[in-house]
Design a protein around this motif. Structure first.
Motif, PDB file in Angstrom:
ATOM      1  N   LYS A   1      16.861  -5.840  -4.074  1.00 32.42           N
ATOM      2  CA  LYS A   1      16.505  -7.161  -4.583  1.00 32.42           C
ATOM      3  C   LYS A   1      17.561  -8.183  -4.173  1.00 32.42           C
ATOM      4  CE  LYS A   1      16.171  -5.810  -8.818  1.00 32.42           C
ATOM      5  NZ  LYS A   1      15.985  -5.696 -10.242  1.00 32.42           N
ATOM      6  N   ASP A   2      17.097  -9.277  -3.602  1.00 33.76           N
ATOM      7  CA  ASP A   2      17.995 -10.350  -3.176  1.00 33.76           C
ATOM      8  C   ASP A   2      17.796 -11.555  -4.081  1.00 33.76           C
ATOM      9  OD1 ASP A   2      17.333  -9.591   0.257  1.00 33.76           O
ATOM     10  OD2 ASP A   2      18.989  -8.920  -0.979  1.00 33.76           O
ATOM     11  N   PRO A   3      18.842 -12.373  -4.226  1.00 33.54           N
ATOM     12  CA  PRO A   3      18.644 -13.603  -4.977  1.00 33.54           C
ATOM     13  C   PRO A   3      17.641 -14.515  -4.268  1.00 33.54           C
ATOM     14  CG  PRO A   3      20.927 -13.370  -4.237  1.00 33.54           C
ATOM     15  CD  PRO A   3      20.171 -12.179  -3.769  1.00 33.54           C
TER      16      PRO A   3
ATOM     17  N   ILE B   1       0.835  -1.207   0.000  1.00 32.36           N
ATOM     18  CA  ILE B   1       0.000   0.000   0.000  1.00 32.36           C
ATOM     19  C   ILE B   1       0.868   1.256   0.000  1.00 32.36           C
ATOM     20  CG2 ILE B   1      -1.616   1.360   1.403  1.00 32.36           C
ATOM     21  CD1 ILE B   1      -2.892  -1.352   2.219  1.00 32.36           C
ATOM     22  N   LEU B   2       1.905   1.277   0.824  1.00 34.62           N
ATOM     23  CA  LEU B   2       2.792   2.441   0.865  1.00 34.62           C
ATOM     24  C   LEU B   2       3.505   2.647  -0.474  1.00 34.62           C
ATOM     25  CD1 LEU B   2       4.314   2.138   4.445  1.00 34.62           C
ATOM     26  CD2 LEU B   2       2.604   3.782   3.637  1.00 34.62           C
ATOM     27  N   CYS B   3       3.942   1.567  -1.095  1.00 31.69           N
ATOM     28  CA  CYS B   3       4.589   1.678  -2.413  1.00 31.69           C
ATOM     29  C   CYS B   3       3.606   2.205  -3.449  1.00 31.69           C
ATOM     30  CB  CYS B   3       5.151   0.338  -2.856  1.00 31.69           C
ATOM     31  SG  CYS B   3       6.642  -0.140  -1.978  1.00 31.69           S
TER      32      CYS B   3
ATOM     33  N   GLU C   1       9.341  -2.063  -8.012  1.00 29.15           N
ATOM     34  CA  GLU C   1       9.972  -3.354  -7.723  1.00 29.15           C
ATOM     35  C   GLU C   1       9.589  -3.848  -6.328  1.00 29.15           C
ATOM     36  OE1 GLU C   1      14.216  -3.253  -8.603  1.00 29.15           O
ATOM     37  OE2 GLU C   1      13.782  -1.786 -10.169  1.00 29.15           O
ATOM     38  N   VAL C   2       9.612  -2.960  -5.343  1.00 30.25           N
ATOM     39  CA  VAL C   2       9.240  -3.351  -3.979  1.00 30.25           C
ATOM     40  C   VAL C   2       7.763  -3.716  -3.921  1.00 30.25           C
ATOM     41  CG1 VAL C   2       9.058  -2.549  -1.597  1.00 30.25           C
ATOM     42  CG2 VAL C   2      11.108  -2.048  -2.909  1.00 30.25           C
ATOM     43  N   LEU C   3       6.917  -2.990  -4.645  1.00 32.57           N
ATOM     44  CA  LEU C   3       5.490  -3.311  -4.701  1.00 32.57           C
ATOM     45  C   LEU C   3       5.289  -4.730  -5.224  1.00 32.57           C
ATOM     46  CD1 LEU C   3       2.452  -2.515  -4.634  1.00 32.57           C
ATOM     47  CD2 LEU C   3       2.761  -1.656  -6.955  1.00 32.57           C
TER      48      LEU C   3
ATOM     49  N   PRO D   1       8.532 -16.388  -5.362  1.00 42.31           N
ATOM     50  CA  PRO D   1       9.665 -15.453  -5.309  1.00 42.31           C
ATOM     51  C   PRO D   1      10.420 -15.340  -6.628  1.00 42.31           C
ATOM     52  CG  PRO D   1       9.646 -16.797  -3.337  1.00 42.31           C
ATOM     53  CD  PRO D   1       8.630 -17.383  -4.284  1.00 42.31           C
ATOM     54  N   VAL D   2      10.548 -16.453  -7.354  1.00 45.13           N
ATOM     55  CA  VAL D   2      11.227 -16.403  -8.650  1.00 45.13           C
ATOM     56  C   VAL D   2      10.420 -15.524  -9.612  1.00 45.13           C
ATOM     57  CG1 VAL D   2      11.883 -17.780 -10.671  1.00 45.13           C
ATOM     58  CG2 VAL D   2      12.431 -18.597  -8.383  1.00 45.13           C
ATOM     59  N   ALA D   3       9.102 -15.728  -9.651  1.00 45.76           N
ATOM     60  CA  ALA D   3       8.244 -14.925 -10.526  1.00 45.76           C
ATOM     61  C   ALA D   3       8.254 -13.456 -10.109  1.00 45.76           C
ATOM     62  CB  ALA D   3       6.822 -15.475 -10.511  1.00 45.76           C
ATOM     63  N   SER D   4       8.227 -13.189  -8.804  1.00 51.74           N
ATOM     64  CA  SER D   4       8.265 -11.800  -8.321  1.00 51.74           C
ATOM     65  C   SER D   4       9.575 -11.130  -8.696  1.00 51.74           C
ATOM     66  CB  SER D   4       8.092 -11.756  -6.796  1.00 51.74           C
ATOM     67  OG  SER D   4       6.847 -12.237  -6.415  1.00 51.74           O
ATOM     68  N   TYR D   5      10.659 -11.856  -8.521  1.00 53.00           N
ATOM     69  CA  TYR D   5      11.972 -11.312  -8.870  1.00 53.00           C
ATOM     70  C   TYR D   5      12.046 -11.021 -10.370  1.00 53.00           C
ATOM     71  CZ  TYR D   5      17.022 -10.820  -9.221  1.00 53.00           C
ATOM     72  OH  TYR D   5      18.284 -10.337  -9.472  1.00 53.00           O
TER      73      TYR D   5
END
Length: 181
Positions: free
Chosen positions: A149-151, A30-32, A74-76, A122-126
């Motif tokens: 972004k982290d692996p 929401i903040l993003c 990206e964070v969203l 997580p893979v799809a989000s990344y």
């Protein structure tokens, strides 16, 4: 029965932590979203106390409007992925607590699905976050890489899939002892 009580206590803790992660991810998303909307909707010459909003963002070479929009997007995306995963975990823990045991066929299937999703989401989000970054980089000048972004780690998903096999085996044993009585 002492071990089952320990499992139930761990399931209650898992449900609580999953809810906390869900709420934190929801708040982050929401903040993003508000940040993105604010950056896009606020006019460039809008002043707050004599300083333009864009002037607050563009305080150095490393941060500009494109980088801020890209990073917030990206964070969203990552928050939405975590929110979906945490929601699935809350549902699994609630079903396990309702059943009173992790050794059910439904629970084993749900845990396997959660393990697969813990790998895939997580893979799809990344990947989606990286695509969004590339789009911002293509259309805007000076967009820098967002450092947040982290692996992706797949070990948790693999552990859940293995645990689901053990839970299925426990359900089979429970069913065979119920039939023999």
């Amino acid at each position: 029965m002492k071990t089952l009580n320990t499992i139930q206590t761990l399931s209650r803790l898992g449900r609580i932590f999953s809810r906390i992660i869900y709420v934190a991810s929801l708040v982050g998303a929401i903040l993003c979203a508000f940040g993105i909307f604010g950056l896009v909707a606020i006019p460039e010459n809008f002043k707050l106390g004599g300083t333009t909003i864009r002037g607050l963002i563009e305080v150095s070479e490393k941060l500009n409007l494109g980088t801020a929009l890209s990073g917030a997007t990206e964070v969203l995306i990552m928050c939405i992925g975590e929110m979906i995963l945490a929601g699935m975990a809350v549902r699994y823990f609630q079903h396990e607590l309702d059943a009173g045991t992790p050794f059910t066929f439904q629970g084993a299937d749900e845990l396997k699905r959660l393990g697969i999703c813990a790998i895939c989401i997580p893979v799809a989000s990344y990947a989606a976050a990286e695509i969004a970054h590339q789009i911002f980089q293509y259309f805007m000048t000076g967009v820098r890489e967002f450092p947040g972004k982290d692996p992706v780690s797949i070990s948790l998903g693999i552990m859940m899939i293995v645990a689901s096999v053990l839970c299925r085996y426990g359900a089979e044993l429970t069913q065979s002892t119920d039939l023999s009585v």
